[in-house]
Design a protein around this motif. Structure first.
Motif, mmCIF file in Angstrom:
data_model
loop_
_atom_site.group_PDB
_atom_site.id
_atom_site.type_symbol
_atom_site.label_atom_id
_atom_site.label_comp_id
_atom_site.label_asym_id
_atom_site.label_seq_id
_atom_site.Cartn_x
_atom_site.Cartn_y
_atom_site.Cartn_z
ATOM 1 N N THR A 162 -17.880 -0.319 9.203
ATOM 2 C CA THR A 162 -19.057 0.018 10.004
ATOM 3 C C THR A 162 -19.547 1.426 9.684
ATOM 4 O OG1 THR A 162 -18.320 -1.409 11.815
ATOM 5 C CG2 THR A 162 -19.935 0.294 12.361
ATOM 6 N N LEU A 163 -20.852 1.572 9.589
ATOM 7 C CA LEU A 163 -21.484 2.888 9.490
ATOM 8 C C LEU A 163 -22.050 3.244 10.852
ATOM 9 C CD1 LEU A 163 -22.796 5.333 8.023
ATOM 10 C CD2 LEU A 163 -24.754 3.837 7.541
ATOM 11 N N GLY A 164 -21.590 4.331 11.431
ATOM 12 C CA GLY A 164 -22.162 4.836 12.676
ATOM 13 C C GLY A 164 -23.040 6.040 12.389
ATOM 14 N N LEU A 165 -24.213 6.071 12.987
ATOM 15 C CA LEU A 165 -25.118 7.217 12.877
ATOM 16 C C LEU A 165 -25.518 7.634 14.283
ATOM 17 C CD1 LEU A 165 -27.425 6.067 9.930
ATOM 18 C CD2 LEU A 165 -25.671 7.854 9.851
ATOM 19 N N LEU A 166 -25.069 8.823 14.690
ATOM 20 C CA LEU A 166 -25.340 9.329 16.034
ATOM 21 C C LEU A 166 -26.031 10.679 15.928
ATOM 22 C CD1 LEU A 166 -21.950 8.599 17.859
ATOM 23 C CD2 LEU A 166 -23.949 7.113 17.657
ATOM 24 N N SER A 167 -27.159 10.810 16.605
ATOM 25 C CA SER A 167 -27.854 12.096 16.674
ATOM 26 C C SER A 167 -27.748 12.624 18.093
ATOM 27 C CB SER A 167 -29.329 11.957 16.267
ATOM 28 O OG SER A 167 -30.024 11.134 17.177
ATOM 29 N N PRO A 186 -12.485 12.041 16.121
ATOM 30 C CA PRO A 186 -11.654 12.093 14.908
ATOM 31 C C PRO A 186 -10.339 11.321 14.944
ATOM 32 C CG PRO A 186 -12.645 14.226 15.293
ATOM 33 C CD PRO A 186 -12.964 13.393 16.499
ATOM 34 N N PRO A 187 -9.646 11.154 16.076
ATOM 35 C CA PRO A 187 -8.426 10.343 16.015
ATOM 36 C C PRO A 187 -8.664 8.883 15.619
ATOM 37 C CG PRO A 187 -8.415 11.722 17.975
ATOM 38 C CD PRO A 187 -9.798 11.813 17.393
ATOM 39 N N TYR A 188 -9.895 8.403 15.765
ATOM 40 C CA TYR A 188 -10.197 6.995 15.524
ATOM 41 C C TYR A 188 -11.205 6.764 14.402
ATOM 42 C CZ TYR A 188 -8.257 7.066 20.219
ATOM 43 O OH TYR A 188 -7.453 7.291 21.304
ATOM 44 N N PHE A 189 -11.977 7.791 14.045
ATOM 45 C CA PHE A 189 -13.048 7.632 13.070
ATOM 46 C C PHE A 189 -13.048 8.797 12.087
ATOM 47 C CE2 PHE A 189 -14.568 5.605 16.980
ATOM 48 C CZ PHE A 189 -14.989 4.368 16.518
ATOM 49 N N HIS A 190 -13.523 8.525 10.870
ATOM 50 C CA HIS A 190 -13.836 9.599 9.952
ATOM 51 C C HIS A 190 -15.218 10.123 10.332
ATOM 52 C CE1 HIS A 190 -14.232 12.011 6.371
ATOM 53 N NE2 HIS A 190 -15.354 11.383 6.059
ATOM 54 N N ILE A 202 -30.198 20.072 17.217
ATOM 55 C CA ILE A 202 -29.855 18.664 17.069
ATOM 56 C C ILE A 202 -28.953 18.497 15.856
ATOM 57 C CG2 ILE A 202 -30.772 16.371 16.481
ATOM 58 C CD1 ILE A 202 -33.227 17.103 18.187
ATOM 59 N N GLU A 203 -27.914 17.680 16.001
ATOM 60 C CA GLU A 203 -27.022 17.347 14.897
ATOM 61 C C GLU A 203 -26.990 15.839 14.713
ATOM 62 O OE1 GLU A 203 -23.880 21.075 14.979
ATOM 63 O OE2 GLU A 203 -23.299 19.197 15.972
ATOM 64 N N ILE A 204 -26.841 15.420 13.467
ATOM 65 C CA ILE A 204 -26.707 14.007 13.133
ATOM 66 C C ILE A 204 -25.364 13.819 12.457
ATOM 67 C CG2 ILE A 204 -27.618 12.052 11.810
ATOM 68 C CD1 ILE A 204 -30.380 13.289 12.060
ATOM 69 N N TYR A 205 -24.574 12.909 13.005
ATOM 70 C CA TYR A 205 -23.229 12.651 12.506
ATOM 71 C C TYR A 205 -23.132 11.231 11.949
ATOM 72 C CZ TYR A 205 -21.422 16.805 14.885
ATOM 73 O OH TYR A 205 -21.172 18.104 15.285
ATOM 74 N N ARG A 206 -22.319 11.134 10.913
ATOM 75 C CA ARG A 206 -21.925 9.834 10.352
ATOM 76 C C ARG A 206 -20.535 9.519 10.850
ATOM 77 N NH1 ARG A 206 -22.745 7.299 4.944
ATOM 78 N NH2 ARG A 206 -20.930 5.987 4.510
#
Length: 206
Positions: A162-167, A186-190, A202-206
């Motif tokens: 899965t690709l997650g994109l959160l802003s 981070p314990p569950y996702f890169h 504003i930040e956008i994270y993968r």
């Protein structure tokens, strides 16, 4: 002579319809401001930032199952659907009518369109399949009590590919949105910071 005579000017709710252009497409988005929807009524800058990011990175959602969380107006999920995704747009039950209206505005006729479903984090995720191709969210990381339920929802919806994109707009200092992205995920996702817009915070994270 001082006050306008139109009583609707004093109503506790008012609709606004705006147009946005992304990826060569015009999105028509209704926003029903008032106490019933509260924060869910508006198109927030973090949503526009994520839409711009999808445009600049030339995202193609064809062949992808996509879910948007805490959609509010549904603008991000609608754009993903216009770019070919098999999209489910979710939010609290009170916001669904507005999202359905916006889906209707952008997908008239009988063709395929995004699904709209209620998803209360930490409660309803079990009724959704696991392993979506893409999970989208904009400005959904702002209230610390919701961080735990949101994390449980993300862990259910996301699979290994899965690709997650959160802003998110930076809020709450070290214990706010930064804690969610830097300590809870981070314990569950890169987790990777893709973009920081300093002026809008504003930040956008993968």
């Amino acid at each position: 002579s001082v006050f306008p005579r139109d009583p609707e000017l004093f109503a506790d709710a008012f609709p606004v319809q705006c147009r946005y252009r992304f990826c060569g497409r015009v999105l028509r988005i209704a926003q029903h401001h008032g106490p019933r929807l509260g924060l869910a009524a508006a198109v927030w800058e973090a949503a526009l930032s994520l839409c711009r990011f999808l445009e600049e990175e030339h995202f193609d959602f064809r062949g992808q199952t996509v879910i948007e969380l805490g959609a509010g107006t549904g603008i991000v999920g609608i754009l993903a659907a216009l770019l070919g995704g098999d999209v489910t747009i979710t939010d609290q039950p009170a916001a669904l009518e507005q999202i359905r209206e916006n889906v209707e505005l952008n997908f008239p006729g009988e063709g395929p369109r995004p699904r709209v479903q209620a998803l209360v984090w930490g409660q309803d995720e079990g009724s959704f399949p696991r392993g979506f191709g893409v999970v989208l969210g904009s400005d959904i990381v702002y209230e610390a009590p919701a961080f735990g339920p949101l994390l449980r929802t993300l862990r259910h919806l996301c699979g290994p590919r899965t690709l997650g994109l959160l802003s998110a707009r930076l809020r709450g200092g070290p214990g706010g949105s930064q804690r969610f992205f830097h300590q809870m995920l981070p314990p569950y996702f890169h987790v990777q910071l893709l973009r920081r817009e300093a002026e809008q915070e504003i930040e956008i994270y993968r």
